[in-house]
Scaffold this motif. Structure first.
Motif, PDB file in Angstrom:
ATOM      1  N   ASP A 109       0.844  -1.212   0.000  1.00  0.00           N
ATOM      2  CA  ASP A 109       0.000   0.000   0.000  1.00  0.00           C
ATOM      3  C   ASP A 109       0.873   1.252   0.000  1.00  0.00           C
ATOM      4  O   ASP A 109       2.073   1.166   0.251  1.00  0.00           O
ATOM      5  CB  ASP A 109      -0.947   0.006   1.206  1.00  0.00           C
ATOM      6  N   LEU A 144       1.585   3.690   5.317  1.00  0.00           N
ATOM      7  CA  LEU A 144       1.326   3.005   6.585  1.00  0.00           C
ATOM      8  C   LEU A 144       1.197   4.111   7.627  1.00  0.00           C
ATOM      9  O   LEU A 144       2.178   4.809   7.932  1.00  0.00           O
ATOM     10  CB  LEU A 144       2.467   2.043   6.938  1.00  0.00           C
ATOM     11  N   GLY A 196      -2.752   2.175  10.320  1.00  0.00           N
ATOM     12  CA  GLY A 196      -2.778   0.736  10.084  1.00  0.00           C
ATOM     13  C   GLY A 196      -4.176   0.167   9.896  1.00  0.00           C
ATOM     14  O   GLY A 196      -4.336  -1.033   9.676  1.00  0.00           O
ATOM     15  N   LEU A 230      -4.668  -1.441   6.425  1.00  0.00           N
ATOM     16  CA  LEU A 230      -3.785  -2.605   6.269  1.00  0.00           C
ATOM     17  C   LEU A 230      -4.236  -3.757   7.163  1.00  0.00           C
ATOM     18  O   LEU A 230      -4.203  -4.918   6.743  1.00  0.00           O
ATOM     19  CB  LEU A 230      -2.345  -2.194   6.558  1.00  0.00           C
ATOM     20  N   VAL A 252       3.769  -7.151   4.831  1.00  0.00           N
ATOM     21  CA  VAL A 252       3.215  -5.895   4.308  1.00  0.00           C
ATOM     22  C   VAL A 252       4.363  -5.035   3.797  1.00  0.00           C
ATOM     23  O   VAL A 252       5.358  -4.846   4.503  1.00  0.00           O
ATOM     24  CB  VAL A 252       2.460  -5.131   5.419  1.00  0.00           C
ATOM     25  N   ALA A 293       5.043  -1.202   2.631  1.00  0.00           N
ATOM     26  CA  ALA A 293       4.472   0.148   2.563  1.00  0.00           C
ATOM     27  C   ALA A 293       5.463   1.049   1.835  1.00  0.00           C
ATOM     28  O   ALA A 293       6.668   0.966   2.065  1.00  0.00           O
ATOM     29  CB  ALA A 293       4.216   0.682   3.973  1.00  0.00           C
ATOM     30  N   GLU A 352       6.067   4.998   5.315  1.00  0.00           N
ATOM     31  CA  GLU A 352       5.598   4.715   6.678  1.00  0.00           C
ATOM     32  C   GLU A 352       5.763   5.965   7.525  1.00  0.00           C
ATOM     33  O   GLU A 352       6.838   6.558   7.544  1.00  0.00           O
ATOM     34  CB  GLU A 352       6.441   3.582   7.276  1.00  0.00           C
ATOM     35  N   GLY A 391       0.562   2.443  13.244  1.00  0.00           N
ATOM     36  CA  GLY A 391       0.342   1.338  12.307  1.00  0.00           C
ATOM     37  C   GLY A 391       1.327   0.199  12.420  1.00  0.00           C
ATOM     38  O   GLY A 391       0.921  -0.967  12.525  1.00  0.00           O
ATOM     39  N   ARG A 392       2.645   0.515  12.397  1.00  0.00           N
ATOM     40  CA  ARG A 392       3.644  -0.565  12.449  1.00  0.00           C
ATOM     41  C   ARG A 392       3.471  -1.398  13.719  1.00  0.00           C
ATOM     42  O   ARG A 392       3.464  -2.629  13.669  1.00  0.00           O
ATOM     43  CB  ARG A 392       5.070  -0.012  12.367  1.00  0.00           C
ATOM     44  N   LEU A 409       0.483  -3.751  13.501  1.00  0.00           N
ATOM     45  CA  LEU A 409       0.706  -4.874  12.588  1.00  0.00           C
ATOM     46  C   LEU A 409       1.674  -5.877  13.207  1.00  0.00           C
ATOM     47  O   LEU A 409       1.449  -7.090  13.163  1.00  0.00           O
ATOM     48  CB  LEU A 409       1.253  -4.371  11.242  1.00  0.00           C
ATOM     49  N   VAL A 468       6.666  -6.218   8.559  1.00  0.00           N
ATOM     50  CA  VAL A 468       6.444  -4.940   7.868  1.00  0.00           C
ATOM     51  C   VAL A 468       7.754  -4.454   7.244  1.00  0.00           C
ATOM     52  O   VAL A 468       8.791  -4.427   7.906  1.00  0.00           O
ATOM     53  CB  VAL A 468       5.937  -3.853   8.856  1.00  0.00           C
ATOM     54  N   SER A 501       9.090  -1.132   4.931  1.00  0.00           N
ATOM     55  CA  SER A 501       8.723   0.154   4.324  1.00  0.00           C
ATOM     56  C   SER A 501       9.913   0.731   3.579  1.00  0.00           C
ATOM     57  O   SER A 501      11.056   0.602   4.021  1.00  0.00           O
ATOM     58  CB  SER A 501       8.296   1.147   5.408  1.00  0.00           C
TER      59      SER A 501
END
Ligand code: G4P
Length: 201
Positions: free
Chosen positions: A124, A127, A130, A133, A150, A152, A155, A161-162, A165, A172, A174
């Motif tokens: 996506d 991030l 989140g 996601l 994921v 990103a 980020e 978000g991180r 997740l 993750v 990014s």
């Protein structure tokens, strides 16, 4: 990804400490060369993971998912935000709360295009909290597919978000991690790490 960071610095507009506008090259007008390089960067990172499908959400994830899927040689699927004219039992579907719009919407994917045999890479543009996601992660779970991780493009590491997740056991990756920002200044996590490494050398 150095070129992405440079471009964010050059053309990104920090609207506030929370919102970065990148619509001149990433998510409204789109730079196709940078987009393909982003896809190649994700593909390099995940090339050994036997990805069978790249998953994203409309609208701004689609071109990054295309570039990544093209580089990996697999199809990509995007979750739809509007309900398709399909029987609900043909869909995996999950509610997502949008903090920006302060409303809940449903995202869905056809059961035909996500199955228990798939090894899924989610991609996506941002991030942030989140929420979107985590919705995609839930769709992968509903399908019984294997989630590889994921990716990103940008980020905002100062948002939750991180953490959310990773708490859910999701890997993750990014390409540009923004540690903090204010109008006229963007601090990337990678640069802080490089500076600290130089200091200890
Ligand atoms: P996320 O972290 O899982 O992306 O979820 P979140 O609910 O926090 O993000 C909601 C929407 O806001 C997403 O787009 C996301 O890309 C976008 N967004 C978050 N932070 C920023 C920012 O700093 N700048 C910009 N330009 N966008 C941001 P969306 O609602 O899915 O819309 P779409 O553009 O993909 O259609």
């Amino acid at each position: 990804m150095k070129r992405l960071q440079e471009r964010i610095r050059q053309d990104g507009v920090v609207l506030s400490s929370q919102v970065l506008k990148v619509d001149s090259f990433l998510n409204h007008q789109v730079d196709p060369i940078l987009t393909m390089e982003i896809g190649q960067a994700f593909a390099r990172k995940f090339q050994a993971d036997r990805v069978t499908k790249v998953l994203t959400i409309e609208a701004s994830g689609i071109h990054f998912a295309l570039a990544t899927a093209y580089a990996l040689g697999v199809p990509f699927v995007y979750a739809k935000k509007k309900q398709a004219i399909t029987l609900p039992e043909d869909l995996y579907s999950v509610p997502v709360y949008s903090f920006t719009r302060q409303e809940t919407y449903r995202i869905s994917v056809s059961k035909r295009y996500l199955t228990a045999r798939d090894r899924v890479l989610i991609v996506d543009d941002f991030l942030a909290t989140g929420a979107a996601l985590l919705g995609l992660v839930e769709l992968v779970k509903q399908a019984g597919a294997h989630l590889i991780g994921v990716g990103a493009v940008i980020e905002k590491s100062f948002q939750e978000g991180r953490g959310k997740l990773e708490q859910a056991g999701v890997f993750v990756y990014s390409l540009a991690r923004i540690e903090s920002m204010s109008p006229g200044e963007i601090c990337f996590a990678e640069e802080t790490e490089n500076m600290l490494a130089e200091e200890t050398n």
